[in-house]
Design a protein around this motif. Structure first.
Motif, PDB file in Angstrom:
ATOM      1  N   GLY A  62       0.783  -1.222   0.000  1.00 58.35           N
ATOM      2  CA  GLY A  62       0.000   0.000   0.000  1.00 58.35           C
ATOM      3  C   GLY A  62       0.819   1.278   0.000  1.00 58.35           C
ATOM      4  N   LYS A  63       2.126   1.185  -0.249  1.00 59.22           N
ATOM      5  CA  LYS A  63       2.942   2.389  -0.327  1.00 59.22           C
ATOM      6  C   LYS A  63       2.667   3.156  -1.618  1.00 59.22           C
ATOM      7  N   VAL A  64       2.160   2.445  -2.622  1.00 56.04           N
ATOM      8  CA  VAL A  64       1.686   3.113  -3.840  1.00 56.04           C
ATOM      9  C   VAL A  64       0.261   2.649  -4.110  1.00 56.04           C
ATOM     10  N   ASP A  65      -0.471   3.442  -4.872  1.00 54.45           N
ATOM     11  CA  ASP A  65      -1.864   3.114  -5.177  1.00 54.45           C
ATOM     12  C   ASP A  65      -1.994   2.188  -6.379  1.00 54.45           C
ATOM     13  N   THR A  66      -1.096   2.348  -7.344  1.00 61.94           N
ATOM     14  CA  THR A  66      -1.191   1.556  -8.566  1.00 61.94           C
ATOM     15  C   THR A  66       0.141   1.522  -9.285  1.00 61.94           C
ATOM     16  N   VAL A  67       0.200   0.722 -10.350  1.00 60.18           N
ATOM     17  CA  VAL A  67       1.420   0.534 -11.147  1.00 60.18           C
ATOM     18  C   VAL A  67       1.007   0.417 -12.604  1.00 60.18           C
ATOM     19  N   GLY A  68       1.729   1.060 -13.487  1.00 63.40           N
ATOM     20  CA  GLY A  68       1.454   0.927 -14.904  1.00 63.40           C
ATOM     21  C   GLY A  68       2.184  -0.269 -15.499  1.00 63.40           C
ATOM     22  N   ASN A  69       1.779  -0.661 -16.700  1.00 62.56           N
ATOM     23  CA  ASN A  69       2.378  -1.788 -17.425  1.00 62.56           C
ATOM     24  C   ASN A  69       2.381  -3.055 -16.578  1.00 62.56           C
ATOM     25  N   PHE A  70       1.205  -3.409 -16.065  1.00 56.96           N
ATOM     26  CA  PHE A  70       1.047  -4.559 -15.165  1.00 56.96           C
ATOM     27  C   PHE A  70      -0.088  -5.410 -15.734  1.00 56.96           C
ATOM     28  N   ALA A  71       0.277  -6.484 -16.423  1.00 55.29           N
ATOM     29  CA  ALA A  71      -0.721  -7.287 -17.140  1.00 55.29           C
ATOM     30  C   ALA A  71      -1.832  -7.774 -16.212  1.00 55.29           C
ATOM     31  N   ASP A  72      -3.028  -7.760 -16.729  1.00 57.63           N
ATOM     32  CA  ASP A  72      -4.215  -8.213 -16.000  1.00 57.63           C
ATOM     33  C   ASP A  72      -4.340  -9.727 -16.191  1.00 57.63           C
ATOM     34  N   THR A  73      -4.055 -10.491 -15.139  1.00 58.27           N
ATOM     35  CA  THR A  73      -4.108 -11.953 -15.218  1.00 58.27           C
ATOM     36  C   THR A  73      -5.027 -12.500 -14.121  1.00 58.27           C
ATOM     37  N   PRO A  74      -5.597 -13.702 -14.319  1.00 51.44           N
ATOM     38  CA  PRO A  74      -6.458 -14.309 -13.293  1.00 51.44           C
ATOM     39  C   PRO A  74      -5.745 -14.456 -11.949  1.00 51.44           C
ATOM     40  N   GLU A  75      -4.479 -14.801 -11.974  1.00 55.38           N
ATOM     41  CA  GLU A  75      -3.724 -14.977 -10.729  1.00 55.38           C
ATOM     42  C   GLU A  75      -3.585 -13.655  -9.976  1.00 55.38           C
ATOM     43  N   ARG A  76      -3.281 -12.586 -10.707  1.00 52.98           N
ATOM     44  CA  ARG A  76      -3.125 -11.287 -10.065  1.00 52.98           C
ATOM     45  C   ARG A  76      -4.463 -10.732  -9.594  1.00 52.98           C
ATOM     46  N   ARG A  77      -5.558 -11.102 -10.249  1.00 55.41           N
ATOM     47  CA  ARG A  77      -6.878 -10.629  -9.834  1.00 55.41           C
ATOM     48  C   ARG A  77      -7.299 -11.186  -8.468  1.00 55.41           C
ATOM     49  N   LYS A  78      -6.649 -12.243  -8.018  1.00 46.75           N
ATOM     50  CA  LYS A  78      -6.922 -12.760  -6.678  1.00 46.75           C
ATOM     51  C   LYS A  78      -6.465 -11.761  -5.612  1.00 46.75           C
ATOM     52  N   LYS A  79      -5.488 -10.945  -5.974  1.00 40.61           N
ATOM     53  CA  LYS A  79      -4.911  -9.994  -5.019  1.00 40.61           C
ATOM     54  C   LYS A  79      -5.343  -8.555  -5.280  1.00 40.61           C
ATOM     55  N   TYR A  80      -5.572  -8.220  -6.550  1.00 40.01           N
ATOM     56  CA  TYR A  80      -5.868  -6.836  -6.912  1.00 40.01           C
ATOM     57  C   TYR A  80      -7.143  -6.724  -7.753  1.00 40.01           C
ATOM     58  N   ASP A  81      -7.782  -5.554  -7.667  1.00 42.61           N
ATOM     59  CA  ASP A  81      -8.863  -5.201  -8.583  1.00 42.61           C
ATOM     60  C   ASP A  81      -8.266  -4.382  -9.713  1.00 42.61           C
ATOM     61  N   TYR A  82      -8.670  -4.680 -10.938  1.00 42.65           N
ATOM     62  CA  TYR A  82      -8.104  -4.001 -12.102  1.00 42.65           C
ATOM     63  C   TYR A  82      -9.090  -3.014 -12.715  1.00 42.65           C
ATOM     64  N   SER A  83      -8.522  -1.939 -13.234  1.00 41.09           N
ATOM     65  CA  SER A  83      -9.313  -0.979 -13.996  1.00 41.09           C
ATOM     66  C   SER A  83      -9.618  -1.570 -15.371  1.00 41.09           C
ATOM     67  N   ALA A  84     -10.329  -0.805 -16.168  1.00 41.60           N
ATOM     68  CA  ALA A  84     -10.488  -1.156 -17.578  1.00 41.60           C
ATOM     69  C   ALA A  84      -9.108  -1.136 -18.226  1.00 41.60           C
ATOM     70  N   PRO A  85      -8.871  -1.945 -19.268  1.00 38.45           N
ATOM     71  CA  PRO A  85      -7.548  -1.970 -19.908  1.00 38.45           C
ATOM     72  C   PRO A  85      -7.232  -0.661 -20.627  1.00 38.45           C
ATOM     73  N   TYR A  86      -5.939  -0.330 -20.684  1.00 33.62           N
ATOM     74  CA  TYR A  86      -5.547   0.855 -21.451  1.00 33.62           C
ATOM     75  C   TYR A  86      -4.660   0.502 -22.642  1.00 33.62           C
ATOM     76  N   TYR A  87      -4.101  -0.729 -22.649  1.00 31.53           N
ATOM     77  CA  TYR A  87      -3.440  -1.192 -23.873  1.00 31.53           C
ATOM     78  C   TYR A  87      -3.300  -2.701 -23.816  1.00 31.53           C
ATOM     79  N   TYR A  88      -2.888  -3.288 -24.940  1.00 31.78           N
ATOM     80  CA  TYR A  88      -2.762  -4.742 -25.049  1.00 31.78           C
ATOM     81  C   TYR A  88      -1.311  -5.085 -25.375  1.00 31.78           C
ATOM     82  N   SER A  89      -0.764  -6.019 -24.591  1.00 30.99           N
ATOM     83  CA  SER A  89       0.657  -6.321 -24.655  1.00 30.99           C
ATOM     84  C   SER A  89       0.894  -7.759 -25.097  1.00 30.99           C
ATOM     85  N   ALA A  90       1.828  -7.950 -26.016  1.00 29.80           N
ATOM     86  CA  ALA A  90       2.226  -9.288 -26.447  1.00 29.80           C
ATOM     87  C   ALA A  90       3.679  -9.523 -26.069  1.00 29.80           C
ATOM     88  N   ALA A  91       4.019 -10.782 -25.819  1.00 28.48           N
ATOM     89  CA  ALA A  91       5.398 -11.153 -25.523  1.00 28.48           C
ATOM     90  C   ALA A  91       6.161 -11.391 -26.820  1.00 28.48           C
TER      91      ALA A  91
END
Length: 266
Positions: free
Chosen positions: A86-115
């Motif tokens: 909680g030292k920061v409110d959010t982070v950019g360039n952080f892919a929205d994944t099912p695993e991460r959604r267990k810990k965080y709530d995500y905003s609407a997407p702002y871009y789409y990233s491929a590896a």
């Protein structure tokens, strides 16, 4: 009598001082954003200013919700720790994944990233994922791209190693200690061009993921997410997301290209 006169004379001055509006900067609530200082093209420090694609997005969002961005910079592991505590409110360039959604709530997407894969610029044997059987691929510690690669390696034929810090990864690949590097397509293209790295991207991008802004599952996080969702909707509708993307990448990454391609074929 003299004391009473002084008090009465001072009253207008006191009222004037009380009625004076505070400075705008002091009135604005703060949005604390975690970032790495050398994460071109998403975040990078130029003088005392944080610039980059995701920095432009965060500044545009903050402008819409009338918040002031406070940048909190560290390495990527530190950024993730700051988000979790909680030292920061959010982070950019952080892919929205099912695993991460267990810990965080995500905003609407702002871009789409491929590896994508990068190899030494002198490598002539690796041309894409099809050539990686029995090879070693490096990823940044805490990066989602390692997991994306695993999705495309169901038989576990690729050896995956993680390093803390992009410089370590780049040197390992350039010196042939590691065969390839997996990261975001735009990150690799941007870093190779910006820093003249001794690497080249190979093969097609894979594992398209939506990228959004994560918030902690608490009252502050929920309130911020609601405001940010509205702001992102307005920025998408007025073309700002598209404009920022084209500024940095010469293409519109604010739309899901896979869905777009499907809709065009139908």
């Amino acid at each position: 009598m003299r004391l009473l006169t002084l008090a009465i004379c001072s009253l207008p001055l006191l009222l004037t001082a009380c009625d004076k509006p505070a400075e705008k900067a002091d009135d604005e609530p703060v949005l604390r954003v975690g970032a790495i200082p050398d994460g071109y093209p998403h975040y990078f420090k130029e003088g005392d200013t944080i610039k980059g694609f995701s920095a432009d997005i965060l500044n545009a969002v903050a402008g819409k919700i009338h918040y002031k961005v406070e940048w909190v910079t560290s390495d990527w592991v530190g950024v993730l720790g700051s988000l979790e505590t909680g030292k920061v409110d959010t982070v950019g360039n952080f892919a929205d994944t099912p695993e991460r959604r267990k810990k965080y709530d995500y905003s609407a997407p702002y871009y789409y990233s491929a590896a994508q894969l990068a190899v030494s610029k002198n490598n002539t044997t690796i041309h894409g994922l099809q050539d990686m059987k029995g090879k070693t691929v490096a990823a940044d510690l805490g990066s989602n791209y390692a997991k994306v690669l695993k999705e495309f390696d169901p038989k576990n034929e690729i050896k995956l190693v993680t390093f803390e810090g992009m410089d370590v990864v780049v040197n390992s690949v350039a010196q042939g200690k590691v065969d390839a590097y997996v990261s975001g397509q735009v990150i690799l293209l941007g870093q190779i061009k910006h820093k003249n790295l001794p690497l080249k991207v190979v093969g097609e991008p894979f594992g398209l993921k939506q990228v959004a802004l994560p918030f902690r599952k608490d009252a502050r996080g929920e309130a911020l997410k609601q405001k940010v969702d509205v702001a992102l909707g307005e920025l998408r509708a007025d073309g700002t997301l598209k404009k920022i993307s084209e500024k940095w990448f010469d293409r519109d990454l604010s739309v899901d290209t896979e869905l777009t391609s499907v809709s065009k074929r139908q």
